[in-house]
Design an enzyme around this catalytic site. Structure first.
Site, PDB file in Angstrom:
ATOM      1  CG  ASP A  17      -1.811   1.217   1.310  1.00  0.00           C
ATOM      2  OD1 ASP A  17      -2.435   1.536   0.277  1.00  0.00           O
ATOM      3  OD2 ASP A  17      -1.879   1.888   2.357  1.00  0.00           O
ATOM      4  CB  SER A  18       0.315   4.808  -0.554  1.00  0.00           C
ATOM      5  OG  SER A  18      -0.820   4.947   0.272  1.00  0.00           O
ATOM      6  CE1 TYR A  49       2.100   4.696  -3.943  1.00  0.00           C
ATOM      7  CE2 TYR A  49       0.602   2.839  -4.227  1.00  0.00           C
ATOM      8  CZ  TYR A  49       1.880   3.325  -4.064  1.00  0.00           C
ATOM      9  OH  TYR A  49       2.933   2.440  -4.032  1.00  0.00           O
ATOM     10  CB  CYS A  80      -3.202  -0.029  -2.403  1.00  0.00           C
ATOM     11  SG  CYS A  80      -3.270   1.629  -3.097  1.00  0.00           S
ATOM     12  CG  ASN A  81      -9.644   0.383  -2.187  1.00  0.00           C
ATOM     13  OD1 ASN A  81     -10.641  -0.249  -2.465  1.00  0.00           O
ATOM     14  ND2 ASN A  81      -9.150   0.386  -0.952  1.00  0.00           N
ATOM     15  CB  THR A  82      -5.115   4.271  -5.269  1.00  0.00           C
ATOM     16  OG1 THR A  82      -5.901   4.877  -4.241  1.00  0.00           O
ATOM     17  CG2 THR A  82      -4.769   5.297  -6.312  1.00  0.00           C
ATOM     18  CB  CYS A 190      -9.258   4.713   0.507  1.00  0.00           C
ATOM     19  SG  CYS A 190      -7.586   5.181   1.022  1.00  0.00           S
ATOM     20  CB  THR A 191      -6.521   0.015   2.637  1.00  0.00           C
ATOM     21  OG1 THR A 191      -5.433   0.698   2.010  1.00  0.00           O
ATOM     22  CG2 THR A 191      -7.039  -1.085   1.724  1.00  0.00           C
ATOM     23  CG  HIS A 192      -4.680   5.314   4.246  1.00  0.00           C
ATOM     24  ND1 HIS A 192      -4.205   4.758   3.090  1.00  0.00           N
ATOM     25  CD2 HIS A 192      -3.594   5.742   4.945  1.00  0.00           C
ATOM     26  CE1 HIS A 192      -2.880   4.838   3.075  1.00  0.00           C
ATOM     27  NE2 HIS A 192      -2.482   5.428   4.186  1.00  0.00           N
TER      28      HIS A 192
END
Ligand code: DGL
Length: 271
Positions: A17-18, A49, A80-82, A190-192
């Protein structure tokens, strides 16, 4: 997705992920599949990202997957969705290990949940791709989807700013806009964003939010099981944590989801 060599069950599963967001998936994976050896890469050097171009996102994904190829992983989880939205389709046939993208892996289960109106909060790059709407409509053409980009939310999480009143104002602004659509459910795309549930639930019932992490990990588990890829060994599993920058900030902000017990190794992957 490619086939795998069935003799390599003890090889690790790589995540990326970012930043800390992917830990919302990683921590569930560690609970559900505790015997797996795992690697995590937080690309903090390129964070966030969500405002990057497709070309940039493909290049970051390739660097991390090349790194994982050297590490001899049996699978990579795009937590990471992006990156799933912008890079997965382009790179998916370039590697001979299994690659699990979060959006495409969860869409079917979510689309078949009998939801009429579905909201999606995601990064700008994910919303621009339209991949959530496209994937959900594949399995439920009648579903109405509204995607809203929340450009500040990743930085709110990565900087620990969720205690600031300005963060609360920003979160409420996007939520108010979404609630006008009267969604039955809202995906935290978004995983955040699951880090922000304590703030979101100040204004809406927690049950309305879908954190795809659990659906995602169940999907990976079933797929690995079907392919005979699960690690059934009795040795204590290992984990390795990597970041491309800012290891201290990573460890500090990871805490809500996952206690990092080792100093992350810094690897800029050729930058
Ligand atoms: N956590 C990532 C996602 O799921 C990326 C967020 C970002 O760096 O903008 O989209």
């Amino acid at each position: 997705m490619n086939t795998v060599n069935h003799n390599l069950n003890s090889y690790p599963v790589g995540f990326f992920d970012s930043g800390v967001g992917g830990l919302s998936v990683y921590s569930k994976f560690k609970k559900i599949l505790p015997l797996e050896n795992t690697l995590y890469f937080g690309d903090l050097y390129h964070l966030p990202y969500g405002n990057k171009t497709q070309q940039e996102l493909v290049s970051y994904a390739r660097s991390i997957l090349d790194f994982y190829k050297e590490k001899q992983v049996k699978a990579v989880v795009i937590a990471c969705n992006t990156s799933s939205a912008q890079a997965y389709d382009i790179i998916k046939n370039e590697y001979d290990f299994r690659i699990y993208p979060i959006i495409q892996s969860c869409a079917k289960v979510i689309a078949l949940q009998n939801i009429e109106k579905l909201g999606v909060f995601a990064t700008q790059a994910t919303v621009n791709s339209g991949v959530y709407t496209k994937e959900l409509k594949k399995y439920n053409p009648a579903i109405q989807v509204k995607e809203i980009a929340c450009p500040n939310w990743v930085n709110i999480v990565e900087s620990g700013a969720y205690k600031n009143s300005s963060a609360l104002v920003d979160i409420k602004k996007h939520l108010d806009e979404m609630l006008e659509f009267k969604p039955n459910k809202i995906i935290l795309g978004c995983t955040h964003y699951p880090y922000l549930i304590p703030l979101l639930e100040k204004f809406a019932a927690q049950e309305i939010f879908i954190d795809p992490a659990e659906i995602f990990v169940e999907y990976i588990k079933n797929d690995m099981k079907t392919l005979g890829m699960l690690n059934l060994g009795d040795r204590k599993p290992y984990e390795e944590i990597y970041v491309s920058a800012n290891p201290e900030s990573f460890v500090e902000h990871a805490k809500i989801f996952y206690e990092i017990t080792q100093q992350p190794k810094v690897n800029k992957l050729g930058e």
